[in-house]
Scaffold this active site. Structure first.
Site, PDB file in Angstrom:
ATOM      1  N   GLU A  84       0.825  -1.205   0.000  1.00 45.03           N
ATOM      2  CA  GLU A  84       0.000   0.000   0.000  1.00 45.03           C
ATOM      3  C   GLU A  84       0.862   1.259   0.000  1.00 45.03           C
ATOM      4  O   GLU A  84       0.552   2.232  -0.682  1.00 45.03           O
ATOM      5  CB  GLU A  84      -0.936  -0.010   1.202  1.00 45.03           C
ATOM      6  CG  GLU A  84      -2.078  -0.995   1.063  1.00 45.03           C
ATOM      7  CD  GLU A  84      -3.167  -0.728   2.070  1.00 45.03           C
ATOM      8  OE1 GLU A  84      -4.337  -0.717   1.664  1.00 45.03           O
ATOM      9  OE2 GLU A  84      -2.836  -0.518   3.244  1.00 45.03           O
TER      10      GLU A  84
ATOM     11  N   ASP B  50     -10.996 -10.800   3.045  1.00 46.30           N
ATOM     12  CA  ASP B  50     -11.438 -12.171   3.303  1.00 46.30           C
ATOM     13  C   ASP B  50     -12.559 -12.118   4.330  1.00 46.30           C
ATOM     14  O   ASP B  50     -12.914 -11.040   4.808  1.00 46.30           O
ATOM     15  CB  ASP B  50     -10.268 -13.018   3.820  1.00 46.30           C
ATOM     16  CG  ASP B  50      -9.615 -12.385   5.049  1.00 46.30           C
ATOM     17  OD1 ASP B  50     -10.170 -12.537   6.155  1.00 46.30           O
ATOM     18  OD2 ASP B  50      -8.564 -11.721   4.907  1.00 46.30           O
TER      19      ASP B  50
END
Length: 253
Positions: free
Chosen positions: A13, A217
């Site tokens: 990121e 997830d």
């Protein structure tokens, strides 16, 4: 003009954000490299916190004391807990809690000792602005990320969620663990490993903060599947686009 910190939990990121940084300079404190400059005309500092509550707390304290930022935005991935919180969705935290804090019977479970509270609210205005930027970017997710990439991860019409995010020094990756958290904290939308620690430090300093999480997830037995690829191809792109959109329209001094 006041400086904003954008904190990433993972290298991928940070690497996605660095190309947007103009007039870059660097400073180092406590083994961390702080990248100072401008993004969308706004003074910012980008930094990698590392993973876990202690790493996040150390980074937040350094930002507020050494770098003297005015506000902190934490970005990263999280496991979805709430009903309807799916892979590819984004959660903007309105409250944060440490799910592994338990000093009972001296203090109620989840309460941070000597603070009188378990939940730490994010800054409403900052979170509102990030939520608006998120909606703008998610509405154009297929163009920004690519329909094929989204389909690879089973993502269709990603949504924004706002509410409780919980943190702990454990990667929740089994169905029994996630189900137990849902029973204990039924309003929790997502689980991660840093946000509530940063929230506690910001509360101590009286500094506004916000936490932005992409759902990678469902915090169950499939949590490890293609995680690294998801961060590179989806989460880091979300972060870059949302942060740029937010800064472009930001109204803080």
């Amino acid at each position: 003009m006041s400086r904003t910190a954008i904190v990433s939990a993972m290298h991928e990121e940070l690497r996605a954000l660095l190309p947007l940084l103009e007039r870059p300079q660097q400073a180092e404190f406590a083994g961390r490299r702080f990248h100072l400059g401008q993004m969308m005309g706004r003074p910012v500092v980008l930094v990698l916190s590392g993973i876990g509550k202690v790493a996040a707390a150390t980074t937040a304290a350094l930002l507020l004391h050494e770098v003297e930022v005015e506000r902190i935005v934490f970005t990263g991935a999280a496991g979805g807990l709430g009903a309807g919180v799916r892979v590819g969705d984004v959660v903007v935290a309105r409250e944060l809690l440490q799910h592994d804090m338990d000093a009972s019977p001296l203090f109620p479970r989840f309460e941070v000792p000597l603070t009188g509270r378990a939940r730490f609210p994010s800054d409403p205005a900052l979170s509102d602005a990030l939520a608006a930027a998120t909606l703008h970017c998610l509405n154009d997710a297929r163009t920004r990320i690519g329909e094929a990439h989204l389909a690879d991860f089973g993502i269709d019409s990603p949504l924004l969620h706002e509410g409780l995010v919980i943190s702990g020094d454990r990667f929740v990756a089994t169905a029994p663990e996630s189900e137990q958290l849902r029973k204990l904290l039924p309003d929790a939308l997502a689980v991660e490993m840093e946000g509530a620690a940063l929230a506690q430090v910001c509360a101590d300093f009286g500094a506004p903060f916000a936490v932005l999480r992409t759902i990678s997830d469902r915090a169950d037995d499939s949590a490890h599947v293609d995680f690294s690829r998801f961060i590179v191809e989806v989460a880091s792109v979300y972060t870059r686009e949302i942060v740029a959109s937010w800064l472009e329209g930001a109204s803080f001094a």
